[in-house]
Design an enzyme around this catalytic site. Structure first.
Site, PDB file in Angstrom:
ATOM      1  CG  PHE A 250      -1.698  -1.272   1.413  1.00  0.00           C
ATOM      2  CD1 PHE A 250      -2.534  -1.775   0.427  1.00  0.00           C
ATOM      3  CD2 PHE A 250      -1.544  -1.991   2.576  1.00  0.00           C
ATOM      4  CE1 PHE A 250      -3.213  -2.970   0.613  1.00  0.00           C
ATOM      5  CE2 PHE A 250      -2.214  -3.195   2.766  1.00  0.00           C
ATOM      6  CZ  PHE A 250      -3.047  -3.678   1.787  1.00  0.00           C
ATOM      7  CB  ILE A 641      -9.535  -5.611 -18.242  1.00  0.00           C
ATOM      8  CG1 ILE A 641     -10.199  -4.258 -17.944  1.00  0.00           C
ATOM      9  CG2 ILE A 641      -9.553  -6.532 -17.026  1.00  0.00           C
ATOM     10  CD1 ILE A 641      -9.462  -3.360 -16.970  1.00  0.00           C
ATOM     11  N   PRO A 644      -9.752  -9.911 -15.713  1.00  0.00           N
ATOM     12  CG  PRO A 644     -11.573 -10.562 -17.019  1.00  0.00           C
ATOM     13  CD  PRO A 644     -10.072 -10.619 -16.943  1.00  0.00           C
ATOM     14  CE  LYS A 645     -11.092 -15.931  -9.632  1.00  0.00           C
ATOM     15  NZ  LYS A 645     -10.950 -17.367  -9.876  1.00  0.00           N
ATOM     16  CD  GLN A 650      -5.431  -4.594  -6.875  1.00  0.00           C
ATOM     17  OE1 GLN A 650      -4.909  -3.505  -6.702  1.00  0.00           O
ATOM     18  NE2 GLN A 650      -5.351  -5.554  -5.972  1.00  0.00           N
ATOM     19  CE  LYS A 713      -6.847   5.116 -19.989  1.00  0.00           C
ATOM     20  NZ  LYS A 713      -8.148   5.838 -19.921  1.00  0.00           N
ATOM     21  N   GLY A 714      -4.212   1.638 -15.172  1.00  0.00           N
ATOM     22  CA  GLY A 714      -3.910   1.115 -13.837  1.00  0.00           C
ATOM     23  C   GLY A 714      -5.187   0.987 -13.044  1.00  0.00           C
ATOM     24  N   GLY A 716      -5.052  -0.194  -9.386  1.00  0.00           N
ATOM     25  CA  GLY A 716      -4.810  -0.472  -7.979  1.00  0.00           C
ATOM     26  C   GLY A 716      -5.365   0.560  -7.010  1.00  0.00           C
ATOM     27  CD  GLU A 717      -2.055   4.002  -6.011  1.00  0.00           C
ATOM     28  OE1 GLU A 717      -1.662   4.659  -5.062  1.00  0.00           O
ATOM     29  OE2 GLU A 717      -1.455   3.963  -7.097  1.00  0.00           O
TER      30      GLU A 717
HETATM   31 MO1  MOS Z   1       1.299   2.952  -3.708  1.00  0.00          MO
HETATM   32  S1  MOS Z   1       0.762   4.363  -2.399  1.00  0.00           S
HETATM   33  O1  MOS Z   1       1.720   3.722  -5.065  1.00  0.00           O
HETATM   34  O2  MOS Z   1       2.040   1.608  -3.185  1.00  0.00           O
END
Ligand code: MOS
Length: 753
Positions: A250, A641, A644-645, A650, A713-714, A716-717
């Site tokens: 994180f 993607i 997808p799972k 995420q 793209k991304g 995770g956040e």
């Molecule tokens: Mo993150 S806050 O880019 O691990």
């Protein structure tokens, strides 16, 4: 920056479908059966246990430590304090690179925050080390701790986050506010939050001469290797970091920290392997956190409900000795169309450990405030919150006018609203109750995250049997990188993922960059993709030049790699297996390399973001003020993607953290001492299953031909960014009480409405 719309560039070739296989995580079975080894699972022979003694005050100096008592304890072999701490090759008071903060490694007797390491005790057993640390009984010269707005020192920072400017302005703000029919102004506070990864920060350090092996959870293997090498005065290649699994990162495991450096130093000093594992409480200080913010938003709107000006000011807390500031105000720079936008950050020095990146740094805290302010502005205009956001939809990037490389935000709004059942939502609050009499509220927020990429490299080796080994120092901290990256490599190699052995998580492999910024799949994935293509190109060359091959004369461009065979593009029936090509040309293996590569012209020309829309339902007990997030629907568009799972997982994770941010998490400092009063998982509240509502994550298709050759793209956040505001807005809609202090608590809702 140019305000002209660039001519479309030549699009990248498309690769397969927009969405790949939903295969399960390659590491899943190892983890659920307990076979996955984490850093602290390593027990090299001759191991010493290290425990940090930490300060119980937040500011002052350590006047005395009873080192003799600690050393007299059976099993304790050494106590390291500022009086005998062996030297380091890099001055720890000097910042080391972008993620290398100034750290406490017993360089002096000063205390700068509670839980700061003040000594390191080494013993033959963990118990002896813990008992030895307790016997130190520090005496302090205490100075009053700066714990908040009332006693912190404000300052004008040189940068926010990891190098962003503290002030960014687009357009004429005064003119924008002068043109407004209404100005909505609101103040928000967000608390200190701690990463609380399941796996605590840990290290097992072993020296062999001037070679160092580190078992540790680490989000940036090669970058860290170089930093450790600098601290210990050895060449980078002498340091091997093994980080096969991370129990969560994180952002907190992307930065170096003092306790780990001390353990490595102790291992060299004692000539024995040393293990250090921080306790949960000890993680509330030296290993980063999401810093507190006090944000003010001013939004100007005209009679049509259009934004005329946005001013986002954030006062962000940091330590007395470092400068990481949560870049919350920057969340308003990219979200909505407004002719004038001003983002400003001020710093506040407190006696706390240095904050650092934590899942969606800046965007999480900033969008929490922005999305509530937008809800307030919509209400002031008498508009539905979704209609208001559509009215202020940014057709091009705010400020720069650059076109988006892709932007399916409208589709996210539409699909999310439909799945949630948003239509017909009453504008006014306190209009809905469930059968038990609970107040029901619906809110929404826009989710957004940029698409950073990091330099990354990879290697692919095609073996004689037609299978492949691909290697990059990637990091799987639970997000599924091992699986998604293997899928990307397999696709480039024209193989099934099962035919691809994926080696990762060790620093002597090609540098996969940072697993962070939601950019790991794109960055390391591009390197793997290119390494795979490099091998295939070389294989095609071999076959095309071989008169005995059915591919003779096909040339590099003229073949397609799939199913472990090269096929002529003009006649796919003419093909040859990889194994046959290698065998006939006398190769035992074929090695290719690749690196992260993007079209720099495209990177400059297009604005690149992942987008989403989150819809939330809450139920509030009108008598007790208890809030439950009962339903969350997020619709996200993030380019292609890969799996997808994993992507859905995420999004769920981000949305769950949004619930936590909105309703639960806060580290509370005792104003008398500066100590964090809830530095444990009993009182630092995070969601358990009962707190997690019904979740739905919709993957909105998006074909991005410019972000990079993979179209990735991304993910995770972004999930946390829309969710916090959506929940807060739903709480208002249920109760009529506008809470601008996170987390929203029972006492905020009692007596209101
Ligand atoms: Mo993150 S806050 O880019 O691990």
């Amino acid at each position: 920056m140019s305000l002209e719309t660039p001519a479309p560039l030549t699009p990248y070739p498309r690769h397969g479908s927009n969405s790949g296989q939903p295969i399960s995580r390659r590491d899943g079975e190892l983890k659920v059966t307990g076979q996955a080894t984490y850093a602290a699972d390593n027990h090299p022979p001759g191991l010493l246990y290290a425990v940090t003694a930490v300060s119980s005050i937040a500011r002052g100096r350590v006047a005395a430590l009873d080192v003799a008592a600690a050393k007299a304890h059976p099993g304790v072999v050494e106590v390291i304090t500022p009086a005998n701490r062996p030297p380091l090759s890099h001055d720890p008071d000097v910042k080391l690179g972008m993620f290398g903060f100034r750290i406490e490694v017993l360089q002096d007797d000063k205390v700068r925050y509670a839980n700061q390491p003040i000594a390191l005790v080494l013993a033959e057993s963990l118990e002896a080390a813990v008992e030895g640390a307790a016997l130190l009984r520090p005496r302090y010269e205490v100075e009053p701790a700066r714990t908040g707005l009332g006693n912190g020192d404000r300052y004008a920072p040189a940068a926010v986050g990891v190098g962003a400017p503290p002030r960014t302005a687009f357009g004429d703000l005064d003119a924008g506010f002068a043109a407004a029919d209404q100005v909505i102004e609101a103040e928000f506070t967000t608390p200190a939050q701690f990463h609380n990864a399941m796996e605590p920060h840990a290290v097992v350090a072993q020296w062999d001469g001037d070679h160092l092996t580190l078992d540790m959870p680490n989000q940036a293997l090669v970058m860290s290797r170089e930093a450790y090498a600098a601290y210990f005065g050895v060449p980078g290649e002498n340091v091997l970091i093994r980080s096969p699994f991370l129990g969560g990162g994180f952002g907190s495991k992307a930065i170096l920290n003092g306790p780990q450096i001390l353990a490595i130093l102790a291992a060299r000093h004692m000539r024995r392997p040393v293990k250090l594992v921080l306790s949960r409480a000890q993680m509330y200080g030296p290993v980063g956190h999401r810093g507190r913010t006090w944000q003010t938003l001013r939004l100007g709107v005209d009679g049509e409900g259009r934004l005329t000006a946005m001013h986002h000011h954030s006062l962000a807390a940091t330590s007395s000795f470092e400068d990481f500031l949560e870049p919350a105000a920057n969340a308003s720079l990219h979200a909505y169309a407004s002719p004038a936008i001003l983002s400003q950050t001020e710093g506040l020095r407190l006696d706390i450990g240095t904050p650092g990146p934590m899942r969606a740094p800046g965007e999480a805290s900033g969008s929490a405030a922005l999305e509530v302010a937008m809800d307030e502005a919509a209400l002031a205009c008498g508009m539905d919150p979704l209609a208001f956001r559509l009215k202020n939809f940014a057709e091009t990037e705010p400020g720069t006018g650059r076109p988006y490389s892709s932007n399916a935000l409208r589709e996210c709004y539409a699909e999310g609203a439909k799945a949630f059942g948003w239509a017909g939502r009453p504008l006014q609050p306190r209009q809905m109750r469930d059968k038990d009499g609970l107040l029901v509220g619906w809110g929404m927020g826009t989710a957004l995250f940029p698409c950073p990429h990091f330099p990354a490299e990879a290697r692919a080796t095609l073996r004689a049997d037609g299978t492949a080994l691909v290697e990059t120092a990637g990091v799987d901290m639970g997000q599924g990188a091992w699986t998604a990256l293997a899928q990307i490599a397999a696709e480039a190699l024209g193989l099934d993922p099962e035919q691809v052995e994926f080696r990762s998580g060790v620093s002597d492999l090609p540098d996969a960059g940072v697993a962070g910024g939601s950019g790991h799949t794109a960055s390391a994935g591009l390197a793997l993709h290119n390494a795979g293509q490099n091998v295939i190109a070389r294989l095609a060359e071999l076959a095309g030049a071989d008169p005995a091959s059915p591919l003779f004369g096909a040339g590099n461009i003229g073949v397609v790699a799939k199913g472990g065979r090269l096929h002529r593009r003009d006649d796919e029936g003419r093909s040859e297996s990889y194994a046959d090509i290698l065998a006939r040309t006398g190769q035992t293996e074929l090695v290719g390399t690749g690196r992260m590569a993007r079209d720099e012209e495209a990177v400059q020309a297009w604005a690149m973001y992942s987008h989403g829309a989150v819809f939330a339902e809450v139920k509030v007990d009108p008598d007790l003020g208890m809030v439950r997030a009962t339903r969350l629907v997020g619709a996200f568009a993030a380019g292609r993607i890969i799996n997808p799972k994993l992507v859905r997982s995420q999004y769920y994770g981000g949305m769950i953290w949004g619930v936590s941010f909105a309703l639960q998490e806060a580290a509370i400092a005792d104003p008398r001492t500066g100590r964090i009063m809830n530095a444990d998982l009993a009182e630092y509240r995070i969601p358990v299953n009962a707190d997690v509502p019904s979740l739905e994550a919709i993957l909105v298709p998006e074909d991005d031909r410019y972000v990079n050759p993979l179209g990735v793209k991304g993910v995770g956040e972004i999930g946390i960014t829309g969710t916090v505001g959506a929940i807060a807005n739903a709480v208002w809609h249920a109760t009529g009480v506008r809470v601008r202090r996170f987390p929203i608590q029972i006492e905020d809702l009692l007596g209101g409405g």
